[in-house]
Design a protein around this motif. Structure first.
Motif, PDB file in Angstrom:
ATOM      1  N   VAL A 221       0.834  -1.205   0.000  1.00 52.55           N
ATOM      2  CA  VAL A 221       0.000   0.000   0.000  1.00 52.55           C
ATOM      3  C   VAL A 221       0.865   1.250   0.000  1.00 52.55           C
ATOM      4  O   VAL A 221       1.767   1.402   0.828  1.00 52.55           O
ATOM      5  CB  VAL A 221      -0.941   0.010   1.221  1.00 52.55           C
ATOM      6  N   LYS A 222       0.585   2.162  -0.948  1.00 56.67           N
ATOM      7  CA  LYS A 222       1.337   3.414  -1.059  1.00 56.67           C
ATOM      8  C   LYS A 222       0.878   4.463  -0.043  1.00 56.67           C
ATOM      9  O   LYS A 222       1.654   5.303   0.394  1.00 56.67           O
ATOM     10  CB  LYS A 222       1.173   3.997  -2.467  1.00 56.67           C
ATOM     11  N   GLY A 223      -0.431   4.439   0.263  1.00 59.28           N
ATOM     12  CA  GLY A 223      -0.928   5.457   1.173  1.00 59.28           C
ATOM     13  C   GLY A 223      -2.381   5.260   1.528  1.00 59.28           C
ATOM     14  O   GLY A 223      -3.052   4.361   1.019  1.00 59.28           O
ATOM     15  N   PHE A 224      -2.873   6.111   2.426  1.00 56.49           N
ATOM     16  CA  PHE A 224      -4.267   6.039   2.859  1.00 56.49           C
ATOM     17  C   PHE A 224      -4.910   7.421   2.797  1.00 56.49           C
ATOM     18  O   PHE A 224      -4.242   8.451   2.914  1.00 56.49           O
ATOM     19  CB  PHE A 224      -4.379   5.476   4.280  1.00 56.49           C
ATOM     20  N   ILE A 225      -6.219   7.404   2.603  1.00 52.85           N
ATOM     21  CA  ILE A 225      -7.038   8.615   2.658  1.00 52.85           C
ATOM     22  C   ILE A 225      -8.140   8.328   3.663  1.00 52.85           C
ATOM     23  O   ILE A 225      -9.076   7.563   3.384  1.00 52.85           O
ATOM     24  CB  ILE A 225      -7.642   8.975   1.289  1.00 52.85           C
ATOM     25  N   ALA A 226      -8.022   8.895   4.856  1.00 54.09           N
ATOM     26  CA  ALA A 226      -8.988   8.657   5.928  1.00 54.09           C
ATOM     27  C   ALA A 226      -9.910   9.868   6.032  1.00 54.09           C
ATOM     28  O   ALA A 226      -9.468  10.967   6.364  1.00 54.09           O
ATOM     29  CB  ALA A 226      -8.277   8.413   7.251  1.00 54.09           C
ATOM     30  N   VAL A 227     -11.187   9.651   5.750  1.00 58.23           N
ATOM     31  CA  VAL A 227     -12.164  10.737   5.754  1.00 58.23           C
ATOM     32  C   VAL A 227     -12.992  10.638   7.040  1.00 58.23           C
ATOM     33  O   VAL A 227     -13.546   9.591   7.345  1.00 58.23           O
ATOM     34  CB  VAL A 227     -13.083  10.664   4.523  1.00 58.23           C
ATOM     35  N   ILE A 228     -13.045  11.715   7.790  1.00 57.81           N
ATOM     36  CA  ILE A 228     -13.709  11.775   9.095  1.00 57.81           C
ATOM     37  C   ILE A 228     -13.518  10.477   9.884  1.00 57.81           C
ATOM     38  O   ILE A 228     -14.475   9.852  10.315  1.00 57.81           O
ATOM     39  CB  ILE A 228     -15.200  12.136   8.963  1.00 57.81           C
ATOM     40  N   PRO A 229     -12.262  10.044  10.076  1.00 59.57           N
ATOM     41  CA  PRO A 229     -12.036   8.763  10.755  1.00 59.57           C
ATOM     42  C   PRO A 229     -12.570   8.782  12.178  1.00 59.57           C
ATOM     43  O   PRO A 229     -12.343   9.742  12.920  1.00 59.57           O
ATOM     44  CB  PRO A 229     -10.506   8.628  10.733  1.00 59.57           C
ATOM     45  N   TYR A 230     -13.285   7.717  12.543  1.00 58.76           N
ATOM     46  CA  TYR A 230     -13.827   7.604  13.895  1.00 58.76           C
ATOM     47  C   TYR A 230     -12.995   6.575  14.641  1.00 58.76           C
ATOM     48  O   TYR A 230     -13.063   5.377  14.366  1.00 58.76           O
ATOM     49  CB  TYR A 230     -15.292   7.186  13.851  1.00 58.76           C
ATOM     50  N   ILE A 231     -12.182   7.038  15.587  1.00 57.80           N
ATOM     51  CA  ILE A 231     -11.253   6.169  16.304  1.00 57.80           C
ATOM     52  C   ILE A 231     -11.405   6.411  17.799  1.00 57.80           C
ATOM     53  O   ILE A 231     -11.064   7.475  18.301  1.00 57.80           O
ATOM     54  CB  ILE A 231      -9.803   6.449  15.867  1.00 57.80           C
ATOM     55  N   GLN A 232     -11.920   5.435  18.492  1.00 52.69           N
ATOM     56  CA  GLN A 232     -12.098   5.571  19.938  1.00 52.69           C
ATOM     57  C   GLN A 232     -10.827   5.255  20.714  1.00 52.69           C
ATOM     58  O   GLN A 232     -10.581   5.806  21.777  1.00 52.69           O
ATOM     59  CB  GLN A 232     -13.240   4.651  20.404  1.00 52.69           C
TER      60      GLN A 232
END
Length: 307
Positions: A221-232
């Motif tokens: 994987v070259k990269g990530f695009i995290a949109v409004i990531p919900y991480i508790q």
């Protein structure tokens, strides 16, 4: 404008109308949305029934849910426990029968549910985009966020769908072990089907968290695009970030009006502390939804990751 963005914006309007006591306008908007977003009728019927119960219309509320069920739309009965308006129906025989039907439908769907990969775009593209939907969504609905005539020519898309059923047309990633199994299954399938030069992982909200984790541990994987990531809980991402060796780059898109915005800021700090190249996009007047012009952000994010 992508259809899910329209839905999310109108959802916020419904909440505002309800809180202001503008019930006639709320009904009108719900009825309009039922025609515009047929795949979301399960959620719309739930909202409409809740509104009817607020006005003391118990029979009408049950009828709304029954009509939706007769058209193949239902939600997990546990959702009723989250809305106090439905407490008044606790002893209703008709409501109990409706819950029985919902439970049977849920059991049948869970028994047959499997992870799914919906492929769209240009299959011979040099860049593949593997996408994880938001909580209470599905691959088809989520795909609408990313597709226009240009992106369909530029990229090969693989939209993964969780096997965890929450309604007739919606899925979640709540069970972490199952979520990771579903992601491995569909990601491997996507990679077997194509010969990419570049692979990018993206996701929204709950899917955004898993997009980050997947990108940090997969060497391809070259990269990530995290949109409004919900991480508790950031502990898993912290551990993966300390061990990352694949040179991955990331883009995080967040709304400053999100309830989880402070957690997103902590996520960005983790990326900084571990020298993971990233671009943080903070949108001032946006809540927990995608930007209206999301595709522009998406294309810019891919350019950033690949340069």
């Amino acid at each position: 404008m992508p259809r899910y963005t329209q839905f999310a914006n109108k959802q916020q309007k419904i909440i505002a109308l309800f809180n202001s006591g503008s019930y006639p306008e709320c009904y009108q908007l719900l009825n309009e949305m039922a025609h515009e977003f047929p795949l979301m009728l399960d959620k719309l019927a739930f909202w409409k029934a809740s509104l009817q119960l607020t006005e003391g219309k118990e029979k009408e509320a049950i009828n709304t849910l029954q009509q939706a069920f007769d058209k193949g739309h239902w939600i997990s009965p546990e959702m009723f426990d989250l809305d106090d308006e439905f407490n008044v129906l606790e002893h209703s025989p008709d409501f109990k029968e409706l819950i029985r039907q919902f439970n049977e439908a849920l059991a049948r769907k869970r028994a047959s549910s499997r992870p799914l990969l919906l492929e769209k775009g240009y299959p011979m593209a040099k860049t593949g985009v593997y996408a994880l939907h938001m909580r209470y969504s599905n691959a088809e609905i989520f795909s609408e966020m990313f597709l226009n005539p240009e992106t369909q020519k530029q990229f090969a898309f693989g939209f993964a769908q969780s096997s965890q059923v929450i309604s007739s047309h919606a899925f979640v990633w709540d069970d972490e072990r199952q979520a990771k199994t579903d992601i491995e299954t569909t990601l491997n399938m996507f990679q077997r089907n194509h010969s990419f030069e570049n692979l990018i992982v993206t996701g929204g909200s709950q899917g955004g968290r898993y997009a980050i984790e997947t990108a940090l541990q997969h060497p391809s994987v070259k990269g990530f695009i995290a949109v409004i990531p919900y991480i508790q809980d950031l502990s898993a991402i912290k551990q993966l970030a300390r061990q990352v060796t694949n040179g991955v780059k990331g883009v995080v898109i967040a709304g400053e009006l999100e309830a989880s915005y402070e957690s997103t800021l902590k996520l960005v700090d983790v990326l900084k502390e571990n020298d993971i190249p990233h671009h943080f996009i903070s949108i001032k007047d946006m809540g927990h939804t995608f930007p209206e012009d999301f595709i522009r952000y998406f294309v810019d994010a891919i350019d950033y990751i690949l340069t």
